[in-house]
Design a protein around this motif. Structure first.
Motif, PDB file in Angstrom:
ATOM      1  N   HIS A  48       0.856  -1.185   0.000  1.00 48.41           N
ATOM      2  CA  HIS A  48       0.000   0.000   0.000  1.00 48.41           C
ATOM      3  C   HIS A  48       0.895   1.239   0.000  1.00 48.41           C
ATOM      4  N   TYR A  49       0.304   2.348  -0.375  1.00 50.38           N
ATOM      5  CA  TYR A  49       1.021   3.624  -0.316  1.00 50.38           C
ATOM      6  C   TYR A  49       0.791   4.224   1.076  1.00 50.38           C
ATOM      7  N   TYR A  50       1.776   4.025   1.961  1.00 54.20           N
ATOM      8  CA  TYR A  50       1.708   4.571   3.317  1.00 54.20           C
ATOM      9  C   TYR A  50       2.553   5.840   3.356  1.00 54.20           C
ATOM     10  N   SER A  51       1.937   6.969   3.641  1.00 49.39           N
ATOM     11  CA  SER A  51       2.681   8.233   3.660  1.00 49.39           C
ATOM     12  C   SER A  51       3.639   8.327   4.840  1.00 49.39           C
ATOM     13  N   ASP A  52       3.390   7.514   5.890  1.00 48.53           N
ATOM     14  CA  ASP A  52       4.189   7.624   7.110  1.00 48.53           C
ATOM     15  C   ASP A  52       5.109   6.428   7.345  1.00 48.53           C
ATOM     16  N   VAL A  53       5.248   5.550   6.336  1.00 49.95           N
ATOM     17  CA  VAL A  53       6.124   4.383   6.469  1.00 49.95           C
ATOM     18  C   VAL A  53       7.157   4.443   5.360  1.00 49.95           C
ATOM     19  N   PRO A  54       8.461   4.369   5.696  1.00 53.06           N
ATOM     20  CA  PRO A  54       9.489   4.428   4.657  1.00 53.06           C
ATOM     21  C   PRO A  54       9.283   3.362   3.590  1.00 53.06           C
ATOM     22  N   ARG A  55       9.570   3.714   2.354  1.00 52.51           N
ATOM     23  CA  ARG A  55       9.389   2.801   1.231  1.00 52.51           C
ATOM     24  C   ARG A  55      10.232   1.536   1.427  1.00 52.51           C
ATOM     25  N   GLY A  56       9.626   0.414   1.145  1.00 52.39           N
ATOM     26  CA  GLY A  56      10.306  -0.869   1.265  1.00 52.39           C
ATOM     27  C   GLY A  56      10.137  -1.537   2.611  1.00 52.39           C
ATOM     28  N   GLN A  57       9.635  -0.792   3.609  1.00 52.38           N
ATOM     29  CA  GLN A  57       9.459  -1.367   4.937  1.00 52.38           C
ATOM     30  C   GLN A  57       8.061  -1.963   5.090  1.00 52.38           C
ATOM     31  N   LYS A  58       7.944  -2.911   5.998  1.00 53.16           N
ATOM     32  CA  LYS A  58       6.684  -3.588   6.245  1.00 53.16           C
ATOM     33  C   LYS A  58       5.809  -2.790   7.204  1.00 53.16           C
ATOM     34  N   ASN A  59       4.501  -2.876   6.975  1.00 51.82           N
ATOM     35  CA  ASN A  59       3.509  -2.339   7.897  1.00 51.82           C
ATOM     36  C   ASN A  59       2.471  -3.439   8.082  1.00 51.82           C
ATOM     37  N   GLY A  60       2.679  -4.294   9.077  1.00 49.45           N
ATOM     38  CA  GLY A  60       1.858  -5.482   9.204  1.00 49.45           C
ATOM     39  C   GLY A  60       2.175  -6.439   8.063  1.00 49.45           C
ATOM     40  N   PRO A  61       1.139  -6.994   7.411  1.00 48.25           N
ATOM     41  CA  PRO A  61       1.399  -7.956   6.330  1.00 48.25           C
ATOM     42  C   PRO A  61       1.790  -7.313   5.008  1.00 48.25           C
ATOM     43  N   TYR A  62       1.701  -5.997   4.926  1.00 49.96           N
ATOM     44  CA  TYR A  62       1.924  -5.307   3.662  1.00 49.96           C
ATOM     45  C   TYR A  62       3.190  -4.460   3.686  1.00 49.96           C
ATOM     46  N   GLN A  63       3.686  -4.194   2.497  1.00 48.80           N
ATOM     47  CA  GLN A  63       4.904  -3.412   2.324  1.00 48.80           C
ATOM     48  C   GLN A  63       4.549  -1.999   1.885  1.00 48.80           C
ATOM     49  N   SER A  64       5.346  -1.027   2.290  1.00 53.50           N
ATOM     50  CA  SER A  64       5.141   0.357   1.870  1.00 53.50           C
ATOM     51  C   SER A  64       5.813   0.572   0.518  1.00 53.50           C
ATOM     52  N   GLU A  65       4.997   0.912  -0.496  1.00 53.30           N
ATOM     53  CA  GLU A  65       5.528   1.126  -1.839  1.00 53.30           C
ATOM     54  C   GLU A  65       4.792   2.275  -2.525  1.00 53.30           C
ATOM     55  N   ASN A  66       5.500   2.935  -3.402  1.00 51.80           N
ATOM     56  CA  ASN A  66       4.942   3.946  -4.291  1.00 51.80           C
ATOM     57  C   ASN A  66       5.092   3.397  -5.706  1.00 51.80           C
ATOM     58  N   LEU A  67       3.982   3.195  -6.414  1.00 51.29           N
ATOM     59  CA  LEU A  67       4.037   2.581  -7.728  1.00 51.29           C
ATOM     60  C   LEU A  67       4.873   3.399  -8.711  1.00 51.29           C
ATOM     61  N   GLU A  68       5.065   4.678  -8.423  1.00 54.47           N
ATOM     62  CA  GLU A  68       5.875   5.532  -9.290  1.00 54.47           C
ATOM     63  C   GLU A  68       7.361   5.457  -8.949  1.00 54.47           C
ATOM     64  N   GLN A  69       7.707   4.884  -7.782  1.00 52.05           N
ATOM     65  CA  GLN A  69       9.105   4.776  -7.345  1.00 52.05           C
ATOM     66  C   GLN A  69       9.268   3.497  -6.523  1.00 52.05           C
ATOM     67  N   LEU A  70       9.232   2.361  -7.179  1.00 48.53           N
ATOM     68  CA  LEU A  70       9.280   1.081  -6.486  1.00 48.53           C
ATOM     69  C   LEU A  70      10.671   0.798  -5.921  1.00 48.53           C
ATOM     70  N   THR A  71      10.711   0.043  -4.829  1.00 49.99           N
ATOM     71  CA  THR A  71      11.987  -0.298  -4.195  1.00 49.99           C
ATOM     72  C   THR A  71      12.508  -1.665  -4.651  1.00 49.99           C
ATOM     73  N   PHE A  72      11.773  -2.389  -5.469  1.00 50.26           N
ATOM     74  CA  PHE A  72      12.185  -3.719  -5.900  1.00 50.26           C
ATOM     75  C   PHE A  72      13.395  -3.634  -6.833  1.00 50.26           C
ATOM     76  N   GLU A  73      14.205  -4.685  -6.818  1.00 49.46           N
ATOM     77  CA  GLU A  73      15.358  -4.769  -7.701  1.00 49.46           C
ATOM     78  C   GLU A  73      14.918  -4.942  -9.157  1.00 49.46           C
ATOM     79  N   ASP A  74      15.796  -4.602 -10.069  1.00 53.60           N
ATOM     80  CA  ASP A  74      15.537  -4.848 -11.487  1.00 53.60           C
ATOM     81  C   ASP A  74      15.288  -6.344 -11.717  1.00 53.60           C
ATOM     82  N   ASN A  75      14.347  -6.642 -12.612  1.00 54.92           N
ATOM     83  CA  ASN A  75      14.109  -8.024 -13.053  1.00 54.92           C
ATOM     84  C   ASN A  75      13.851  -8.987 -11.894  1.00 54.92           C
ATOM     85  N   SER A  76      13.026  -8.557 -10.937  1.00 51.14           N
ATOM     86  CA  SER A  76      12.811  -9.371  -9.738  1.00 51.14           C
ATOM     87  C   SER A  76      11.366  -9.832  -9.542  1.00 51.14           C
TER      88      SER A  76
END
Length: 215
Positions: A48-76
């Motif tokens: 989910h897009y959590y404004s108060d959780v650093p990107r790539g970190q977990k918030n319960g069962p979900y990860q904090s991500e911004n679809l415009e700036q993903l933290t995943f590695e290339d080709n992963s």
């Protein structure tokens, strides 16, 4: 909902071995195909897009991500999946750049978003600014699984969306599926599913494809 059933049908039809893949779902719901992917695919990652959780970190069962700036590695990632998310982003082109970057060769983006059949071209409805939302038309909000105030609608997509995707994801193939099938509960408006595939310079041979399909 019909769009969720339509996406489930397309997932099974176009990517039958999805259970063995690394799946990233943006803004999952607590129902339907989202729950099934979470339970049946060991490689599932919900975000989910959590404004108060650093990107790539977990918030319960979900990860904090911004679809415009993903933290995943290339080709992963094998599959990027989202239900009615793209009409809420500020820069859909950046989303596709990031999803294509992080997809493995031959990987898929499968998603739904409302397509207005009477619109020939896509219309921007709002801008998301650092100090808030700048609405260009009457404000419109949809439900947000993590925010009771909802999510602002930034785009009304028209019949040019497939062409736009080809510009945002050069080299990709794009299928726009518009099901109309009462037997699977897919009727009404806003039921389009888009299946986008990243090119693979070294596609698997026929025997490998059959073996993967049979798994």
């Amino acid at each position: 909902m019909p769009r969720e059933r339509a996406l489930a049908w397309c997932l099974h039809h176009f990517i039958p071995d999805w259970r063995s893949m690394v799946i990233h779902e943006c803004s999952p719901a607590e129902r339907g195909i989202s729950v099934r992917m979470m339970k049946e695919a060991p490689g599932y990652i919900g975000s989910h897009y959590y404004s108060d959780v650093p990107r790539g970190q977990k918030n319960g069962p979900y990860q904090s991500e911004n679809l415009e700036q993903l933290t995943f590695e290339d080709n992963s990632i094998d599959i990027h999946c989202h239900l009615d998310v793209l009409e809420h982003v500020n820069d859909p082109g950046a989303c596709f750049t990031e999803m294509m970057r992080t997809l493995k060769p031959g990987g898929f983006i499968i998603f739904t978003t409302p397509v207005y059949e009477t619109k020939a071209t896509t219309e921007r409805r709002a801008w998301i600014r650092e100090d808030g939302v700048e609405h260009l038309f009457e404000p419109e909000y949809h439900g947000n699984p993590i925010d009771n105030e909802g999510a602002a609608v930034t785009f009304h997509f028209g019949n040019d969306l497939s062409s736009l995707i080809l510009n945002w994801a050069p080299g990709a193939s794009v299928r726009q599926v518009r099901l109309n099938d009462a037997s699977i509960g897919v009727l009404g408006e806003f039921r389009d599913v888009f299946v986008v595939q990243k090119p693979d310079p070294n596609p698997p041979g026929f025997v490998t494809r059959v073996r993967n399909w049979l798994r």
